[in-house]
Scaffold this motif. Structure first.
Motif: not given
Length: 87
Positions: A64-74
């Motif tokens: 998955p894209r970097e943005q999705i990985l960061k979103l999942r960390e929220a």
């Protein structure tokens, strides 16, 4: 009645022009330059798939894209939570 247009005869091909290599179509990475890298994200345990240019080391694609990985960390992220319509 107008005279028919005449075209000039084509110039004969030279020996050198016949043996020249074709011009490259694309100067970007060729299939042999690409490498698939599969990594496991330490935080989520999810697998990350990357297409990497062997020559430069640049990541060309990632799923998955970097943005999705960061979103999942929220902390307030839930599966399918991509759009927040609140202003």
């Amino acid at each position: 009645m107008a005279p028919a247009a005449q075209t000039a005869p084509a110039a004969p091909k030279t020996q050198a022009a016949e043996h020249e290599p074709p011009a490259p179509v694309d100067v970007g990475p060729q299939p042999g330059d690409l490498r698939l890298v599969i990594e496991q994200d330490n935080d989520s345990g999810e697998y990350v798939y990357k297409t990497v240019d062997r020559r430069t080391g640049e990541t060309l694609q990632q799923f998955p894209r970097e943005q999705i990985l960061k979103l999942r960390e929220a902390t307030n992220y839930a599966s399918g939570d991509v759009y927040d319509g609140q202003a």
